[in-house]
Design a protein around this motif. Structure first.
Motif, short mmCIF file in Angstrom:
data_model
loop_
_atom_site.label_atom_id
_atom_site.label_comp_id
_atom_site.label_asym_id
_atom_site.label_seq_id
_atom_site.Cartn_x
_atom_site.Cartn_y
_atom_site.Cartn_z
N PRO A 35 -20.76 55.77 -9.28
CA PRO A 35 -22.31 56.04 -9.43
C PRO A 35 -23.13 55.33 -10.39
CG PRO A 35 -20.98 57.73 -10.65
CD PRO A 35 -20.48 57.09 -10.66
N PRO A 36 -24.01 55.22 -8.96
CA PRO A 36 -25.17 53.93 -10.04
C PRO A 36 -25.71 54.40 -11.36
CG PRO A 36 -25.44 54.82 -7.32
CD PRO A 36 -24.44 55.88 -7.89
N PRO A 37 -24.81 53.60 -12.06
CA PRO A 37 -25.75 54.38 -13.18
C PRO A 37 -27.91 53.92 -13.34
CG PRO A 37 -25.45 51.85 -13.38
CD PRO A 37 -25.26 52.63 -12.77
N GLY A 38 -28.06 54.62 -14.35
CA GLY A 38 -29.56 54.54 -14.55
C GLY A 38 -30.07 53.07 -14.94
N THR A 39 -29.07 52.13 -15.27
CA THR A 39 -29.61 50.63 -15.15
C THR A 39 -28.20 50.23 -16.01
OG1 THR A 39 -31.53 51.38 -17.04
CG2 THR A 39 -30.60 49.48 -17.33
N LEU A 40 -27.99 48.77 -15.17
CA LEU A 40 -26.84 47.69 -14.87
C LEU A 40 -27.66 46.79 -16.34
CD1 LEU A 40 -24.12 46.90 -14.31
CD2 LEU A 40 -24.52 46.40 -12.05
N TYR A 41 -26.78 46.13 -17.53
CA TYR A 41 -27.29 45.38 -18.16
C TYR A 41 -25.78 44.76 -17.95
CZ TYR A 41 -29.58 49.01 -20.78
OH TYR A 41 -31.12 50.53 -21.25
N LEU A 42 -26.29 43.71 -17.17
CA LEU A 42 -25.78 41.65 -18.16
C LEU A 42 -25.10 41.53 -18.79
CD1 LEU A 42 -25.83 40.34 -14.26
CD2 LEU A 42 -24.00 42.88 -14.74
N ASP A 43 -24.41 41.61 -19.50
CA ASP A 43 -24.24 41.22 -21.12
C ASP A 43 -23.93 39.25 -20.55
OD1 ASP A 43 -24.07 39.79 -23.13
OD2 ASP A 43 -23.22 41.53 -24.33
N LEU A 44 -24.02 38.59 -20.59
CA LEU A 44 -24.15 37.35 -20.25
C LEU A 44 -24.37 35.99 -21.94
CD1 LEU A 44 -26.81 36.49 -17.88
CD2 LEU A 44 -24.66 37.23 -17.12
N ARG A 45 -23.90 36.85 -22.32
CA ARG A 45 -23.49 35.93 -23.97
C ARG A 45 -22.45 34.62 -24.46
NH1 ARG A 45 -24.73 39.40 -28.80
NH2 ARG A 45 -25.09 40.81 -27.12
N LEU A 46 -21.40 35.58 -23.43
CA LEU A 46 -20.35 34.96 -23.46
C LEU A 46 -20.19 34.32 -22.00
CD1 LEU A 46 -18.07 37.63 -24.58
CD2 LEU A 46 -19.03 35.54 -26.50
N VAL A 47 -21.12 33.51 -21.31
CA VAL A 47 -20.76 32.63 -20.41
C VAL A 47 -21.31 31.51 -20.60
CG1 VAL A 47 -23.03 31.79 -18.29
CG2 VAL A 47 -22.19 34.57 -18.40
N THR A 48 -20.31 29.98 -20.24
CA THR A 48 -20.18 29.68 -20.53
C THR A 48 -21.64 28.50 -19.16
OG1 THR A 48 -18.33 28.64 -19.70
CG2 THR A 48 -18.34 29.59 -21.84
N PHE A 49 -20.93 28.82 -18.02
CA PHE A 49 -22.38 27.71 -16.87
C PHE A 49 -22.27 28.39 -15.81
CE2 PHE A 49 -20.66 25.32 -12.97
CZ PHE A 49 -21.66 24.18 -13.03
N VAL A 50 -24.02 28.41 -15.41
CA VAL A 50 -24.04 28.78 -13.54
C VAL A 50 -23.98 28.07 -13.76
CG1 VAL A 50 -25.41 30.21 -13.16
CG2 VAL A 50 -24.84 30.70 -15.57
N ASP A 51 -23.60 27.60 -11.84
CA ASP A 51 -24.73 26.81 -10.72
C ASP A 51 -25.11 27.57 -10.22
OD1 ASP A 51 -22.21 28.11 -9.32
OD2 ASP A 51 -21.06 26.61 -8.91
N SER A 52 -25.87 27.27 -9.10
CA SER A 52 -25.71 27.62 -7.66
C SER A 52 -25.81 29.33 -7.17
CB SER A 52 -26.70 26.89 -6.96
OG SER A 52 -25.42 26.27 -5.94
N SER A 53 -24.11 28.92 -7.02
CA SER A 53 -23.31 30.76 -6.63
C SER A 53 -23.60 31.19 -7.41
CB SER A 53 -21.89 29.84 -6.69
OG SER A 53 -21.60 28.72 -4.82
N GLY A 54 -23.99 30.80 -8.97
CA GLY A 54 -24.46 32.34 -10.31
C GLY A 54 -25.29 33.28 -9.35
#
Length: 99
Positions: A35-54
């Motif tokens: 079910p929907p949480p009040g807040t959805l946190y995306l922890d991005l510290r371990l992301v190494t690369f993001v392209d346009s699809s990301g």
């Protein structure tokens, strides 16, 4: 990886957020919103690369969160990702501080 804290849910995003990972990322976000949480946190510290699809996947995650009545928060984005989001005009969408 996903977990709950207080009134929210945290998704730890790891590795490349690119064309190959975008569909899996979106599916993870959809599961986290059930079910929907009040807040959805995306922890991005371990992301190494993001392209346009990301970037598109992050925008889609925002839309999914908004429709579910949740707030999306980007945690620990790299400086390069923040610059890319600024260049794409997404500062307001993700509530990032101005340059």
């Amino acid at each position: 990886m996903q977990g709950r804290i207080g009134g929210g849910t945290v998704i730890v995003v790891r590795g490349d957020l690119d064309y190959g990972a975008a569909a899996r990322f979106r599916a993870c976000v959809e599961r986290a919103l059930q079910p929907p949480p009040g807040t959805l946190y995306l922890d991005l510290r371990l992301v190494t690369f993001v392209d346009s699809s990301g970037i598109g996947a992050l925008v889609a995650a925002h839309g999914l969160s908004e429709r579910a009545g949740s707030r999306l928060v980007l945690e620990n984005p790299s400086g390069a990702l923040v610059r890319t989001l600024r260049t794409a005009g997404l500062v307001t969408l993700f509530n990032l501080p101005p340059a």
